[in-house]
Design a protein around this motif. Sequence first.
Motif, PDB file in Angstrom:
ATOM      1  N   HIS B 101      -2.739 -14.652  -3.270  1.00  0.00           N
ATOM      2  CA  HIS B 101      -2.344 -13.233  -3.211  1.00  0.00           C
ATOM      3  C   HIS B 101      -2.373 -12.721  -1.774  1.00  0.00           C
ATOM      4  CE1 HIS B 101      -3.093 -13.818  -7.388  1.00  0.00           C
ATOM      5  NE2 HIS B 101      -4.390 -13.897  -7.216  1.00  0.00           N
ATOM      6  N   ASN B 102      -1.520 -13.314  -0.977  1.00  0.00           N
ATOM      7  CA  ASN B 102      -1.567 -13.056   0.463  1.00  0.00           C
ATOM      8  C   ASN B 102      -0.614 -11.940   0.853  1.00  0.00           C
ATOM      9  OD1 ASN B 102      -2.887 -13.881   2.709  1.00  0.00           O
ATOM     10  ND2 ASN B 102      -1.231 -15.215   3.404  1.00  0.00           N
ATOM     11  N   ILE B 103      -1.129 -10.995   1.638  1.00  0.00           N
ATOM     12  CA  ILE B 103      -0.284  -9.916   2.154  1.00  0.00           C
ATOM     13  C   ILE B 103      -0.383  -9.951   3.677  1.00  0.00           C
ATOM     14  CG2 ILE B 103       0.048  -7.429   2.277  1.00  0.00           C
ATOM     15  CD1 ILE B 103       0.567  -8.324  -0.474  1.00  0.00           C
ATOM     16  N   VAL B 104       0.763  -9.982   4.341  1.00  0.00           N
ATOM     17  CA  VAL B 104       0.765  -9.940   5.805  1.00  0.00           C
ATOM     18  C   VAL B 104       1.373  -8.598   6.227  1.00  0.00           C
ATOM     19  CG1 VAL B 104       1.671 -10.971   7.910  1.00  0.00           C
ATOM     20  CG2 VAL B 104       0.988 -12.423   6.026  1.00  0.00           C
ATOM     21  N   LEU B 105       0.616  -7.871   7.015  1.00  0.00           N
ATOM     22  CA  LEU B 105       1.130  -6.614   7.555  1.00  0.00           C
ATOM     23  C   LEU B 105       1.220  -6.752   9.072  1.00  0.00           C
ATOM     24  CD1 LEU B 105      -0.972  -3.968   5.590  1.00  0.00           C
ATOM     25  CD2 LEU B 105       1.294  -4.806   5.042  1.00  0.00           C
ATOM     26  N   GLY B 106       2.196  -6.145   9.663  1.00  0.00           N
ATOM     27  CA  GLY B 106       2.315  -6.263  11.119  1.00  0.00           C
ATOM     28  C   GLY B 106       3.272  -5.259  11.701  1.00  0.00           C
ATOM     29  N   ARG B 107       3.320  -5.270  13.021  1.00  0.00           N
ATOM     30  CA  ARG B 107       4.249  -4.395  13.730  1.00  0.00           C
ATOM     31  C   ARG B 107       4.843  -5.152  14.907  1.00  0.00           C
ATOM     32  NH1 ARG B 107      -0.274  -0.153  15.886  1.00  0.00           N
ATOM     33  NH2 ARG B 107      -1.754  -1.657  16.622  1.00  0.00           N
ATOM     34  N   THR B 108       5.985  -4.673  15.359  1.00  0.00           N
ATOM     35  CA  THR B 108       6.656  -5.348  16.468  1.00  0.00           C
ATOM     36  C   THR B 108       6.788  -4.381  17.633  1.00  0.00           C
ATOM     37  OG1 THR B 108       8.852  -4.666  15.750  1.00  0.00           O
ATOM     38  CG2 THR B 108       8.047  -6.744  14.906  1.00  0.00           C
ATOM     39  N   PHE B 109       6.945  -4.978  18.800  1.00  0.00           N
ATOM     40  CA  PHE B 109       7.253  -4.188  19.988  1.00  0.00           C
ATOM     41  C   PHE B 109       8.402  -4.880  20.694  1.00  0.00           C
ATOM     42  CE2 PHE B 109       6.472  -3.669  24.626  1.00  0.00           C
ATOM     43  CZ  PHE B 109       6.894  -2.354  24.697  1.00  0.00           C
ATOM     44  N   ASP B 110       9.461  -4.135  20.934  1.00  0.00           N
ATOM     45  CA  ASP B 110      10.643  -4.703  21.570  1.00  0.00           C
ATOM     46  C   ASP B 110      11.136  -5.939  20.805  1.00  0.00           C
ATOM     47  OD1 ASP B 110      12.622  -4.687  23.360  1.00  0.00           O
ATOM     48  OD2 ASP B 110      11.486  -5.507  25.039  1.00  0.00           O
ATOM     49  N   TYR B 111      11.158  -5.851  19.497  1.00  0.00           N
ATOM     50  CA  TYR B 111      11.610  -6.909  18.600  1.00  0.00           C
ATOM     51  C   TYR B 111      10.790  -8.195  18.690  1.00  0.00           C
ATOM     52  CZ  TYR B 111      15.592  -3.790  18.532  1.00  0.00           C
ATOM     53  OH  TYR B 111      16.390  -2.684  18.447  1.00  0.00           O
ATOM     54  N   GLY B 112       9.579  -8.125  19.204  1.00  0.00           N
ATOM     55  CA  GLY B 112       8.670  -9.279  19.179  1.00  0.00           C
ATOM     56  C   GLY B 112       7.413  -8.860  18.443  1.00  0.00           C
ATOM     57  N   ILE B 117      -1.624  -9.109  10.700  1.00  0.00           N
ATOM     58  CA  ILE B 117      -2.878  -9.449  10.019  1.00  0.00           C
ATOM     59  C   ILE B 117      -2.577  -9.958   8.620  1.00  0.00           C
ATOM     60  CG2 ILE B 117      -4.340  -7.854  11.296  1.00  0.00           C
ATOM     61  CD1 ILE B 117      -4.175  -5.996   8.824  1.00  0.00           C
ATOM     62  N   GLU B 118      -3.499 -10.797   8.134  1.00  0.00           N
ATOM     63  CA  GLU B 118      -3.313 -11.394   6.826  1.00  0.00           C
ATOM     64  C   GLU B 118      -4.432 -10.905   5.934  1.00  0.00           C
ATOM     65  OE1 GLU B 118      -1.748 -15.801   5.965  1.00  0.00           O
ATOM     66  OE2 GLU B 118      -3.773 -15.653   6.714  1.00  0.00           O
ATOM     67  N   LEU B 119      -4.074 -10.380   4.795  1.00  0.00           N
ATOM     68  CA  LEU B 119      -5.070  -9.820   3.892  1.00  0.00           C
ATOM     69  C   LEU B 119      -4.916 -10.469   2.520  1.00  0.00           C
ATOM     70  CD1 LEU B 119      -4.186  -6.167   4.822  1.00  0.00           C
ATOM     71  CD2 LEU B 119      -6.313  -7.255   5.505  1.00  0.00           C
ATOM     72  N   GLY B 120      -6.038 -10.757   1.903  1.00  0.00           N
ATOM     73  CA  GLY B 120      -6.000 -11.263   0.538  1.00  0.00           C
ATOM     74  C   GLY B 120      -6.327 -10.134  -0.412  1.00  0.00           C
ATOM     75  N   ALA B 121      -5.465  -9.928  -1.388  1.00  0.00           N
ATOM     76  CA  ALA B 121      -5.704  -8.837  -2.346  1.00  0.00           C
ATOM     77  C   ALA B 121      -6.615  -9.367  -3.451  1.00  0.00           C
ATOM     78  CB  ALA B 121      -4.391  -8.345  -2.905  1.00  0.00           C
ATOM     79  N   ASP B 122      -7.913  -9.069  -3.332  1.00  0.00           N
ATOM     80  CA  ASP B 122      -8.869  -9.595  -4.316  1.00  0.00           C
ATOM     81  C   ASP B 122      -8.790  -8.830  -5.627  1.00  0.00           C
ATOM     82  OD1 ASP B 122      -9.676 -11.508  -2.663  1.00  0.00           O
ATOM     83  OD2 ASP B 122     -11.561 -10.592  -2.035  1.00  0.00           O
ATOM     84  N   ASN B 123      -9.152  -7.563  -5.563  1.00  0.00           N
ATOM     85  CA  ASN B 123      -9.050  -6.720  -6.754  1.00  0.00           C
ATOM     86  C   ASN B 123      -7.895  -5.771  -6.540  1.00  0.00           C
ATOM     87  OD1 ASN B 123     -11.252  -7.689  -8.240  1.00  0.00           O
ATOM     88  ND2 ASN B 123     -12.637  -6.586  -6.862  1.00  0.00           N
ATOM     89  N   PHE B 124      -7.150  -5.579  -7.579  1.00  0.00           N
ATOM     90  CA  PHE B 124      -5.981  -4.719  -7.417  1.00  0.00           C
ATOM     91  C   PHE B 124      -5.715  -3.951  -8.693  1.00  0.00           C
ATOM     92  CE2 PHE B 124      -1.291  -4.488  -8.032  1.00  0.00           C
ATOM     93  CZ  PHE B 124      -1.095  -3.400  -7.203  1.00  0.00           C
ATOM     94  N   LYS B 125      -5.543  -2.666  -8.542  1.00  0.00           N
ATOM     95  CA  LYS B 125      -5.141  -1.826  -9.666  1.00  0.00           C
ATOM     96  C   LYS B 125      -3.911  -1.060  -9.198  1.00  0.00           C
ATOM     97  CE  LYS B 125      -7.271   1.033 -13.161  1.00  0.00           C
ATOM     98  NZ  LYS B 125      -8.257   2.083 -13.383  1.00  0.00           N
ATOM     99  N   ALA B 126      -2.814  -1.278  -9.888  1.00  0.00           N
ATOM    100  CA  ALA B 126      -1.543  -0.729  -9.414  1.00  0.00           C
ATOM    101  C   ALA B 126      -1.467   0.772  -9.639  1.00  0.00           C
ATOM    102  CB  ALA B 126      -0.385  -1.416 -10.116  1.00  0.00           C
ATOM    103  N   MET B 127      -0.502   1.378  -8.964  1.00  0.00           N
ATOM    104  CA  MET B 127      -0.267   2.816  -9.088  1.00  0.00           C
ATOM    105  C   MET B 127       0.071   3.175 -10.530  1.00  0.00           C
ATOM    106  SD  MET B 127       2.182   4.551  -6.353  1.00  0.00           S
ATOM    107  CE  MET B 127       1.605   5.475  -4.996  1.00  0.00           C
ATOM    108  N   SER B 128       0.810   2.294 -11.190  1.00  0.00           N
ATOM    109  CA  SER B 128       1.276   2.604 -12.544  1.00  0.00           C
ATOM    110  C   SER B 128       0.139   2.547 -13.561  1.00  0.00           C
ATOM    111  CB  SER B 128       2.384   1.634 -12.943  1.00  0.00           C
ATOM    112  OG  SER B 128       1.936   0.317 -12.733  1.00  0.00           O
ATOM    113  N   GLU B 129      -0.967   1.919 -13.192  1.00  0.00           N
ATOM    114  CA  GLU B 129      -2.086   1.830 -14.133  1.00  0.00           C
ATOM    115  C   GLU B 129      -2.900   3.122 -14.165  1.00  0.00           C
ATOM    116  OE1 GLU B 129      -4.365  -1.905 -13.898  1.00  0.00           O
ATOM    117  OE2 GLU B 129      -2.575  -2.693 -12.906  1.00  0.00           O
ATOM    118  N   PHE B 130      -2.729   3.965 -13.152  1.00  0.00           N
ATOM    119  CA  PHE B 130      -3.387   5.278 -13.189  1.00  0.00           C
ATOM    120  C   PHE B 130      -2.407   6.234 -13.852  1.00  0.00           C
ATOM    121  CE2 PHE B 130      -5.328   3.074  -9.695  1.00  0.00           C
ATOM    122  CZ  PHE B 130      -6.662   3.425  -9.783  1.00  0.00           C
ATOM    123  N   HIS B 131      -2.791   6.757 -14.997  1.00  0.00           N
ATOM    124  CA  HIS B 131      -1.854   7.616 -15.712  1.00  0.00           C
ATOM    125  C   HIS B 131      -2.116   9.063 -15.340  1.00  0.00           C
ATOM    126  CE1 HIS B 131      -0.468   4.216 -17.953  1.00  0.00           C
ATOM    127  NE2 HIS B 131      -1.715   3.884 -18.175  1.00  0.00           N
TER     128      HIS B 131
END
Lengths: 277, 313
Positions: B101-112, B117-131
């Motif tokens: 369950h790997n999520i990579v988030l990042g940003r670029t500068f001048d197209y580089g 960063i790499e994050l592992g989503a251990d516990n997850f409760k989606a937006m749709s599960e909150f009613h």
Amino acid sequence: MDIVNEILEKEQKKAEKYKPITVEKHLELEIDIGTLLASDTNDLDKKLIKLDKERDAYLQSLSRDNTQLLLNKIWDLPTERIDEAIVVRLPHPTTILPRAKPVPKPKPLTKWQEFAKAKGITNKKKSKLEWDEQLQKWVPLYGFRKAAAEKEKSWLIEVPQNVNPMTDMYEKKANEKSEKVAKNELQRLKNIARARKVKIPRVGLPVTADKASASQLATATSVAKASTASLGKFQNKLPKEKEARGIGVHELIPGKVKKRNLPEVSRKNLKTIQREG
Amino acid sequence: MGVIQRIKKPTTRKGKKVLQSKEPKPIEGPKQCIFLQARNPSERARKVLKDIYNLKKPDAAYLSRKNDFVPFEDATLIEKLCYKKEAALFGISSHSKKRPHNIVLGRTFDYGVLDMIELGADNFKAMSEFHNMKVLAGVKPCLLFNGPAWDLNQDLKRIKSLFVDFFHREKIESIRLQGLEHVLSFTASDDGIIYLRSYRILLKKSGQRTPRVELEEIGPSIDFKLRRTRLAADELFKEACKVPKELKPLTKKNISRDAFGSKLGRVHIGKQDIKRLQTRKMKGLKKTAEEKKEMLLKRKKARKDAKSFQATV
């Protein structure tokens, strides 16, 4: 005194009715109102955060407290009323975030612009339309109506006295125009090369229509002599013949300027390319 | 590089406009973000990414095609896509046995790639599960960073900046008080887990002007485990953080305010030439013809000297 007590009591009752908006914190929060950002550096409750059951409630209460502190700061700002909505003006953000693209550099000046700047020459403003006496109408400075007007005006071109009467003046005019365009393009490229600090080679001998100077001729003979497979090594020499000299002449004569060796890496690549090919 | 500085000129007016719109500007708009899927992302990883996309929505694009690449080994595809889509932020989901369950988030500068960063989503409760009621799309959220680790750990400091960059939306001048309705809270615990929670703000009466704040969780709720990071060198980061001259506040010189709040200005006057000061005219003080001639010569010489001096400089 009765009235005072009454009012105080009332206030107390009112305060009891509502929950407080104040929050006690050991260390004060770092708040950047401009980005709506608050960072709480107080220690977390390690026990509660470890427990799966307690964690969400703990995080929610922690977030509530911090949000309250952030919103208290925002509500302190002066408000304005814009179209039935109460609006606060936010201060400048203090957190500096990286940009997506580098800060734009100022445009490099062209050679003419540089010269004009040094000499203090400023552009004279020309009007976009000018009255044409011959056509009796307003003609633009440039653009398609200008071209049409030009065409209308030159339905006949006189051949001057000093020119061969058989010359096609229309063709001559078109040639002049294309020469100008080509010159402009060359200058544009030269300006780009100058801005990027690229060395551009000198371009051959200047083309002159009828008369060439003695030095130009001397250069031309030197170049022609060296333009053999053996770089002019076995060419006969005239008595008292001298090789052309001058600025930039050496570069024109083949084999005169020693070619620099290629750098180490690219030479290696060259070998592999040759082997493959 | 400016349009003028291109060797090949754009052939159409529209093409020129497109190129000009891609040029760096002193004041940039909100950063655009692309979300894409790498090697067979798991259901959870995909949902996490989709929820982050929902949080970012007006300034984001979700690319639904799967891509066979590993961003930490070869970032060229991201750079290419970021160039194509004019995006400066990216999010990637993937899944493998080693990094589930790997999520990579990042940003670029001048197209580089600048930070990634790499994050592992251990516990997850989606937006749709909150009613419950969600917040409006495009609302600027309040960002909370809880825990001392955000300040003490150098890497986390940069990651905090990345999260702020990712979720702050854009710089605004003013905000509607009723429009403050979303909170994103990031809590960093000591064991390297980042708890992301998202709440809706409920403003309650407090008997005073400032309302009492209550929160209601609307999701997503994610426990991120920090895995690999690739953060930019300080030099590059500093270069990227440069503030253009246009945005720096101009300080007016020689103006100050004293303790009572009245404005004081300092005025600089050039040196006064007493010799040329006009005094009362009298016949006795008039210059003779000889004196006049001498003065003229002197002045001429001085002018000549000044000219030659200028030429040498």
